[in-house]
Motif scaffolding. Sequence first.
Motif, PDB file in Angstrom:
ATOM      1  N   TYR A   1       5.842   5.284 -11.654  1.00 53.58           N
ATOM      2  CA  TYR A   1       4.902   4.176 -11.616  1.00 53.58           C
ATOM      3  C   TYR A   1       5.377   3.230 -10.513  1.00 53.58           C
ATOM      4  O   TYR A   1       6.481   2.679 -10.597  1.00 53.58           O
ATOM      5  CB  TYR A   1       4.965   3.510 -12.984  1.00 53.58           C
ATOM      6  N   ASP A   2       4.572   3.043  -9.476  1.00 55.12           N
ATOM      7  CA  ASP A   2       5.012   2.336  -8.269  1.00 55.12           C
ATOM      8  C   ASP A   2       4.233   1.024  -8.136  1.00 55.12           C
ATOM      9  O   ASP A   2       3.014   1.041  -7.978  1.00 55.12           O
ATOM     10  CB  ASP A   2       4.742   3.252  -7.065  1.00 55.12           C
ATOM     11  N   GLN A   3       4.948  -0.077  -8.193  1.00 54.47           N
ATOM     12  CA  GLN A   3       4.299  -1.390  -8.150  1.00 54.47           C
ATOM     13  C   GLN A   3       5.169  -2.322  -7.330  1.00 54.47           C
ATOM     14  O   GLN A   3       6.191  -2.796  -7.809  1.00 54.47           O
ATOM     15  CB  GLN A   3       4.191  -1.961  -9.572  1.00 54.47           C
ATOM     16  N   ARG A   4       4.730  -2.598  -6.120  1.00 54.41           N
ATOM     17  CA  ARG A   4       5.526  -3.449  -5.236  1.00 54.41           C
ATOM     18  C   ARG A   4       4.665  -4.517  -4.582  1.00 54.41           C
ATOM     19  O   ARG A   4       3.499  -4.277  -4.287  1.00 54.41           O
ATOM     20  CB  ARG A   4       6.158  -2.601  -4.117  1.00 54.41           C
ATOM     21  N   VAL A   5       5.234  -5.677  -4.367  1.00 57.14           N
ATOM     22  CA  VAL A   5       4.530  -6.716  -3.626  1.00 57.14           C
ATOM     23  C   VAL A   5       5.486  -7.278  -2.577  1.00 57.14           C
ATOM     24  O   VAL A   5       6.701  -7.288  -2.762  1.00 57.14           O
ATOM     25  CB  VAL A   5       4.017  -7.864  -4.526  1.00 57.14           C
ATOM     26  N   GLU A   6       4.900  -7.712  -1.482  1.00 56.94           N
ATOM     27  CA  GLU A   6       5.672  -8.300  -0.390  1.00 56.94           C
ATOM     28  C   GLU A   6       4.855  -9.413   0.240  1.00 56.94           C
ATOM     29  O   GLU A   6       3.673  -9.230   0.517  1.00 56.94           O
ATOM     30  CB  GLU A   6       5.978  -7.204   0.634  1.00 56.94           C
TER      31      GLU A   6
END
Lengths: 329, 329, 329, 329
Positions: free
Chosen positions: C234-239
């Motif tokens: 499960y891939d959840q990234r913010v930048e």
Amino acid sequence: MLNIGLLGCGRIGQVHALSIGQRDDVQMTALADAFPEAAQKLANQTGAQVMDPDAVIASADVDAVLIATPTDTHYDLIHAAARAGKAIFCEKPVDMSADRIRECITVVEEAGVPFLTAFNRRFDPNFAALQSRIRDGEIGQVELVTIMSRDPSPPPISYIERSGGIFRDMMIHDLDMARFLLGEEPVQVFAVGSALVDPKIAAAGDVDTAAVTLTTSSGAICQITNSRRATYGYDQRVEVHGAEGLLRAGNVLENTVEVATSAGFCSAPTKHFFLERYAAAYRLELAHFVSAVTTGTPITPNIVDGLRAQMLADAAADSLATGRPISIS
Amino acid sequence: MLNIGLLGCGRIGQVHALSIGQRDDVQMTALADAFPEAAQKLANQTGAQVMDPDAVIASADVDAVLIATPTDTHYDLIHAAARAGKAIFCEKPVDMSADRIRECITVVEEAGVPFLTAFNRRFDPNFAALQSRIRDGEIGQVELVTIMSRDPSPPPISYIERSGGIFRDMMIHDLDMARFLLGEEPVQVFAVGSALVDPKIAAAGDVDTAAVTLTTSSGAICQITNSRRATYGYDQRVEVHGAEGLLRAGNVLENTVEVATSAGFCSAPTKHFFLERYAAAYRLELAHFVSAVTTGTPITPNIVDGLRAQMLADAAADSLATGRPISIS
Amino acid sequence: MLNIGLLGCGRIGQVHALSIGQRDDVQMTALADAFPEAAQKLANQTGAQVMDPDAVIASADVDAVLIATPTDTHYDLIHAAARAGKAIFCEKPVDMSADRIRECITVVEEAGVPFLTAFNRRFDPNFAALQSRIRDGEIGQVELVTIMSRDPSPPPISYIERSGGIFRDMMIHDLDMARFLLGEEPVQVFAVGSALVDPKIAAAGDVDTAAVTLTTSSGAICQITNSRRATYGYDQRVEVHGAEGLLRAGNVLENTVEVATSAGFCSAPTKHFFLERYAAAYRLELAHFVSAVTTGTPITPNIVDGLRAQMLADAAADSLATGRPISIS
Amino acid sequence: MLNIGLLGCGRIGQVHALSIGQRDDVQMTALADAFPEAAQKLANQTGAQVMDPDAVIASADVDAVLIATPTDTHYDLIHAAARAGKAIFCEKPVDMSADRIRECITVVEEAGVPFLTAFNRRFDPNFAALQSRIRDGEIGQVELVTIMSRDPSPPPISYIERSGGIFRDMMIHDLDMARFLLGEEPVQVFAVGSALVDPKIAAAGDVDTAAVTLTTSSGAICQITNSRRATYGYDQRVEVHGAEGLLRAGNVLENTVEVATSAGFCSAPTKHFFLERYAAAYRLELAHFVSAVTTGTPITPNIVDGLRAQMLADAAADSLATGRPISIS
């Protein structure tokens, strides 16, 4: 322009020849090697003149000698070069015997010539930056130092047999690094070791897996581990725990690529070959020598640093043999 | 031995001159620059002969020309060099006009000369390794590509004004990278942009912060963002999401040192200067050109790649101006 | 002590029941579900009383209702609960129709009842800390936001068919996150999408791979990508890139173990299941609701936030259908 | 359903009470504490009955006792509980005296009751996964183990004075971890230590900075370092180097947020408080005990593991006092 005479045209001599060729403020004017073809080949590439070692040392066109010959020849070459008034760049170890290094110190100090003991790792940009930040007080008083060095695979047994043992051959780099990071002298050494990689190493009277504990008079502690094998590449890490924080320098990986699959997130192994891993260190080591000799500023690490590291390696070997901690005077 | 004539002795010309000097299979025999002192200085360092550009191209001692002059001179130099039968290494962009690049393609193809468009990032060991692993099928079909490029600070306004705009000046590298990673041609471009860094950039008719979405006929999607500023250094990252996994390549940091304090764990900023960041890429780019010209093998990226990237940059500029997605034929 | 009536005892209702059970300041007094066994089972575990939904809403022992029923029932339940003066905790989305959400807003505002739209990711400790640091000005003005969400594998086709499409079903979380991080309203939406994972998804009229670009009136830009598959979890990234720096929040891995072998350095995949990945977020979401209702302080995200996210999802779907950017009034 | 009687309602007793409350297969039926209010408060929260310790042990409603009282009371409680036929969950250390632990072993073995020594770190999901992968042979034969434990700050001097010293109070966790990871018994212990953090710790006859080297009969080596301070949080790392690779488990950070500025890339400090850092470990420790007692399967770590760790701590203290390596029989 500093004129350098190269003594020894083997692998490490060639590394330094390359560094010399990349700079404008230094040139290689003469070189020598026991194998005439090796000398001639490097002469063809560099334009330096092939001579006998004595002639290199005596040459008026040589300001400094770079000693990259087998360790057992260092003693005589250092004596000759010091008496000839040449600056000396000497590969580590200075000599296998601390007493003979002391004799070299005498002649070098009498001659008053600059002397670099080539502990290349001090010039690695990562370790150098780390040490500089310690000295700047960024983490306060140094309390615990951890140094890990592991080679991808052991050298040939024939090399092991002539190596002086793991402490003098391999860990000496880490013992010098320990002094560099601690900023004070260890006063006690305790060593343990095992031959786990290859029974032939045990048969040769050596170990391939070793751990050392150093203590200083201020109470700082340093732990070092060595292994002659690491499946994931050349492993060189340091970590310094201080009163106000921790500084560490990790491995240099082959590239920045990372892959993610159901197995997880995988990055590259470490750079496998020490000449590639420490390419920048070799260049910066030469730069420091040239700059210091040209401007008359102090050289570090010098011949006394070479002696101190050898004394620690001797003490570690003594500790392993006797099973007891060894005090350093 | 490949003989190279260098056209343009500015910053990037000097980078290539250094790479040439480090190789045994190529030498710089002639060079030219609009500023006689710049040409003479590099001639003194390299031993190459200073000539007029026409003379460099005509010289029997020149097998290949390396064009590192201002972009508006490329067109004529490419025509002359192609007609003289010289191999061509041309800095990006080939030309600011896609139509003029098409004319260059015609003359280059008629002459049958090798041509490299110098998109240096394709030769970065990290991006090259990543792309090679995609092509080897490690993550299956490419689905989503993300490319981030951010410069430490904007160039002078005078540069911005003559730059052709952010898409042709800065993002063109990323548009070429997108084609390199996607492995197929984008068929649609949508762009947005803002001037957030400096109102003078808006006054110059340009943006400093931009985002582009590319789509291909197979349905793969690529997102690119650019900013003319990044306080933490030169930021260049790519990430490719495929049916069977994800590959990404992160930034190159100044060193491996990490500090831990109550603020957390801090590592170094990225390498700040693009010539240092891409030092290996410039060397490998030259190596590819020399090898391909010498052995007669294909060159990538070639002049058609130069055209394709320019068409994407033109489409992005058109999209920003019109507010609509632009189809690429 | 806040008394809660639970409407809907499915998977997400059970998650909230567990959170309620772990707190001292809230208790579940009543519950309802269309499947009597599901209701009874949860009643047995919690001691709450099984009722009809209308009875739950009418009960004097219920201060607040937690709506965790299918989306198409939300509208009526919200109307009934608001008219009964109950505080409302409503699972996202409020409704599939922005117009119907507007009607809910009217009744909620007339009743003056507290309302939480349960965008759980805002309460994830990582994303919440990141957003808080943006609002504190740590990286200056927000310029570029990048949000990546990828699920391990697509839901059943039967679910896809009733889902409202990827933008309303999956990306709505990211659209809300974009508003949360940008701190201002997007004024334009552009979307692209493809069915790359499963042709049945295309047959159902949906896409499984999508990218959206949002722009705000200040010129900030946000890029979002979604994929219905990710082999690495499960891939959840913010930048978030701002004028003075960059803030990002990476994935949560299954554990901290790393292995090094000749393949390199490998860490664990991401947590695979969203209920586990966001376990803390669900607890903190409930805590915020209880605290705000009890003390009379504002709730965020509220029902207007629910409307805004839905409007962005509608615009994205419209953009994909028409191939054009869509303005948001 | 396993009925547990809790002996000791202090901080760690409350942690276990919480874990018991979260499970369906175990309940707390009785509890005792020297402070009646502490007992009553926990009784109110859990519904357990307040009793004298003897009554808890004697109660027919108690299948197992959980001993979380001060260390000097363990001996008598273990004797009483074993004679009463109760399963025993005992906080570490079992006792400060190895000889008294041996007496406990005798009574526990005679009674045949299950016994868990609560070395919670073995149940940390990270360390447990790492150890399991070693046992599965993923990195081959274990050669070098490195364990680092550093506390954010030292406990009060009054605690230090009664603690038994750093090896028995703090490093005992790491000594147990060493046995867990090595998979064989250390045969020699060498310790060094300094009081660098606070001179009052020296005045109390203890050290706050310590390093131990363990060796096993197969030649494996383990290095452990401890410090009573770490500005960056609670630091707990292990690394195991084997013939075929390396496994390590790093710290658990407060969150996944990373900031990039001109200072570089900074992530969060480690979780600061051990109860939070090891929250999952405490839950899994109880789960193992309940499962093993219920099904009659073996418990690890058991009372012999408690003895072995204590013997290593004693040997380390002896080594520090004498300056010599100590053999373990």
